[in-house]
Write an enzyme that holds these catalytic residues in place. Structure first.
Site, PDB file in Angstrom:
ATOM      1  N   GLY A 278      37.554  10.100  50.953  1.00 37.83           N
ATOM      2  CA  GLY A 278      38.516   9.538  51.646  1.00 37.83           C
ATOM      3  C   GLY A 278      39.373   8.292  51.101  1.00 37.83           C
ATOM      4  NE  ARG A 360      48.055  15.276  54.200  1.00 35.66           N
ATOM      5  CZ  ARG A 360      48.640  14.215  54.220  1.00 35.66           C
ATOM      6  NH1 ARG A 360      49.791  13.693  53.680  1.00 35.66           N
ATOM      7  NH2 ARG A 360      47.957  13.141  54.910  1.00 35.66           N
ATOM      8  CB  CYS A 391      62.625  29.203  64.238  1.00 34.97           C
ATOM      9  SG  CYS A 391      63.705  30.007  63.475  1.00 34.97           S
TER      10      CYS A 391
HETATM   11  N1  LLP Z   1      33.878  14.630  52.023  1.00 35.83           N
HETATM   12  C1  LLP Z   1      33.950  15.164  53.344  1.00 35.83           C
HETATM   13  C2  LLP Z   1      32.538  15.432  53.979  1.00 35.83           C
HETATM   14  C3  LLP Z   1      34.930  15.296  53.945  1.00 35.83           C
HETATM   15  O1  LLP Z   1      35.041  15.852  55.360  1.00 35.83           O
HETATM   16  C4  LLP Z   1      36.180  14.988  53.374  1.00 35.83           C
HETATM   17  C5  LLP Z   1      37.716  15.382  54.054  1.00 35.83           C
HETATM   18  C6  LLP Z   1      36.407  14.752  51.910  1.00 35.83           C
HETATM   19  C7  LLP Z   1      35.041  14.442  51.323  1.00 35.83           C
HETATM   20  C8  LLP Z   1      37.475  14.655  51.086  1.00 35.83           C
HETATM   21  O2  LLP Z   1      38.209  13.579  51.583  1.00 35.83           O
HETATM   22  P1  LLP Z   1      39.537  13.137  50.761  1.00 35.83           P
HETATM   23  O3  LLP Z   1      38.918  12.182  49.435  1.00 35.83           O
HETATM   24  O4  LLP Z   1      40.266  14.202  50.325  1.00 35.83           O
HETATM   25  O5  LLP Z   1      40.461  12.210  51.813  1.00 35.83           O
HETATM   26  N2  LLP Z   1      43.660  17.432  56.139  1.00 35.83           N
HETATM   27  C9  LLP Z   1      43.865  16.172  56.012  1.00 35.83           C
HETATM   28  C10 LLP Z   1      42.514  15.442  55.770  1.00 35.83           C
HETATM   29  C11 LLP Z   1      40.994  16.258  56.219  1.00 35.83           C
HETATM   30  C12 LLP Z   1      40.183  15.623  55.267  1.00 35.83           C
HETATM   31  C13 LLP Z   1      38.817  16.230  55.840  1.00 35.83           C
HETATM   32  N3  LLP Z   1      37.649  15.895  55.153  1.00 35.83           N
HETATM   33  C14 LLP Z   1      45.186  15.410  55.490  1.00 35.83           C
HETATM   34  O6  LLP Z   1      45.922  16.219  54.956  1.00 35.83           O
HETATM   35  O7  LLP Z   1      45.239  14.193  55.152  1.00 35.83           O
END
Ligand code: LLP
Length: 463
Positions: A278, A360, A391
């Site tokens: 995150g 996004r 479209c």
């Molecule tokens: N660990 C777990 C358990 C997760 O659910 C996630 C992301 C991560 C790690 C990795 O998070 P990151 O470091 O990449 O933020 N599609 C959305 C993000 C959804 C993330 C879901 N889980 C976007 O495009 O921002």
């Protein structure tokens, strides 16, 4: 975040519409290193280059749109995370951000582990040779088949997400004569947003088992009783695109509180704690993310302090960055098709991709930057909206951005920081073909995920 009204009128805009933009940048030709991959620059002619190759050549050789990934930058970021956390902690790259076999090999070589959350991601990881014991398997509804494959493969951990799954994984492991290493994912009651966290009842979501009301403690009780499971730790993931460490602080405090309760009740000190991913990245020059070593230091200090207070041995920490490793390492290269000036409003710049290669903006109202990369320009800034070819009027790639007023069809523009969650969330909407991912390093470019073809589409359509 850059969300102020625009002060002075650029071309085409005596009266500017509502928008997310700030003033045009002082130099439209500058490529801010904060949002562009490490090796990006401009050559003597003003053409942008990455890994020593200019984008015109990349467009000629691989076509547009294309995701261009800076391999040296990816490896450097992966290594920075690895080094920052040292050998007493584990870094699991979150494959959902972007996964391909080349990426798996880079991760392996740089000493990272891998978090997967579906059978498809698991298959990709295993087929590229990631040792199973370096894989963590996530998901709130893993199928029986997926669990079986993961256990048979010998994944290092399965992160349990519900009471049913505790029993399901235990049963499968036992029937295969295995004892599966597992963590339990808990929700700690913290919701982390970009710049804030709200400590409210954030158990109201599909992931994890709430700490509140003793549910997580009950899950631990059950897991400890089952022979098929070896409970190694507790997992918490608080959100995405986070800049503020205070959400992690609260999460660590509450997870360590659970570890202490487990010790008191069962006489067991669980050896691991996973704080999830995150961590935020810069999508625009206004974003100011922390470096991996600062994050590692902060997280390690928080956990150590909380454990000292609870008189627990400090568990092995793991983290799961996805976006923060791959996000900044790639940009999407587009060719401009049309430039449509709407008087008094803005100019719509249509590119040859759109919401199918970057959902996004439409989905999260995400902000991106954009630059003219096939040349420089001294023209005045004009307020644009970069849109795709789908479209759908919500097909927006960059909602509000300044580009030079002489922008014309045939120019190449690029959107930086599209390495995470763009290719991995790409679709075939309107039967638009998904772009390739081209990895560039030391003057060489190679396709690591090829462009989809019409044959690919038709192959799935069995009539
Ligand atoms: N660990 C777990 C358990 C997760 O659910 C996630 C992301 C991560 C790690 C990795 O998070 P990151 O470091 O990449 O933020 N599609 C959305 C993000 C959804 C993330 C879901 N889980 C976007 O495009 O921002």
């Amino acid at each position: 975040m850059s969300r102020s009204a625009h002060p002075a009128g650029p071309r085409h805009a005596d009266v500017l519409p509502e928008g997310h933009y700030s003033a045009p940048p002082a130099d439209l030709n500058a490529l801010d290193p904060r949002v562009w991959a490490q090796t990006v620059g401009r050559d003597g002619e003003g053409v942008a280059t990455v890994g020593g190759i200019d984008v015109k050549r990349l467009a000629e050789e691989f076509g547009t749109p294309a995701y261009i990934l800076d391999e040296a930058d990816f490896r450097a970021r992966a290594r920075a995370w690895r080094t920052a956390f040292g050998t007493d902690a584990d870094v699991f790259y979150a494959g959902k951000a972007f996964l391909s076999r080349a990426v798996v090999r880079w991760l392996y070589e740089e000493g990272l582990n891998l978090d997967v959350c579906s059978g498809g991601e698991l298959a990709t990881a295993l087929s590229a040779g990631m040792p199973a014991d370096r894989i963590a398997f996530h998901g709130n509804n893993k199928s029986t088949g997926e669990i079986e494959r993961a256990v048979r493969a010998g994944v290092g951990r399965i992160v349990l997400d519900s009471f049913q799954e505790i029993v399901r994984v235990a049963h499968i492991a036992q029937s295969l004569g295995r004892r599966q290493r597992v963590q339990i994912r808990v929700t700690v009651g913290v919701e982390a947003h970009t710049h804030e966290f709200i400590a409210t009842a954030h158990e109201d979501q599909k992931f994890g088992i709430p700490l509140a009301g003793g549910q997580a403690a009950e899950a631990v009780r059950r897991a400890l009783q089952l022979d098929g499971l070896e409970l190694i730790g507790i997992h918490s993931h608080i959100g995405s695109q986070i800049f503020d460490m205070s959400g992690f602080e609260v999460a660590a405090h509450r997870v360590v509180g659970l570890l202490r309760d487990i010790r008191d009740e069962h006489g067991v000190e669980l050896p691991e704690i996973d704080l999830g991913g995150g961590l935020g990245i810069a999508y625009t020059s206004g974003d100011d993310p922390r470096e991996p070593h600062e994050i590692a230091k902060a997280l390690t200090e928080i956990v150590t302090r909380e454990c000292e207070a609870a008189r627990l041995r400090t568990p092995r920490i793991s983290v799961e960055p996805g976006r923060a490793v791959v996000g900044p390492t790639a940009f999407t290269l587009y060719e401009v098709g049309t430039v449509k000036a709407l008087d008094g409003l803005r100019t719509y710049v249509s590119v040859d991709g759109g919401m199918s290669d970057n959902i996004r903006t439409a989905l999260y109202d995400a902000e991106y930057s954009v630059a003219l990369v096939s040349r420089t320009s001294d023209a005045e800034p004009m307020l644009t909206r970069v849109v795709g070819k789908h479209c759908e009027s919500g097909d927006i790639v960059v909602r509000d951005a300044f580009l030079p007023a002489d922008l014309a069809p045939g120019d190449l523009i690029a959107v930086p920081a599209t390495g995470a969650y763009c290719r991995s969330m790409a679709s075939n909407y309107n039967h638009v073909l998904r772009p390739p991912v081209v990895a560039v390093r030391d003057g060489e470019a190679r396709v690591i995920v090829r462009r989809e073809t019409e044959e690919d589409l038709l192959r799935l359509d069995v009539g």
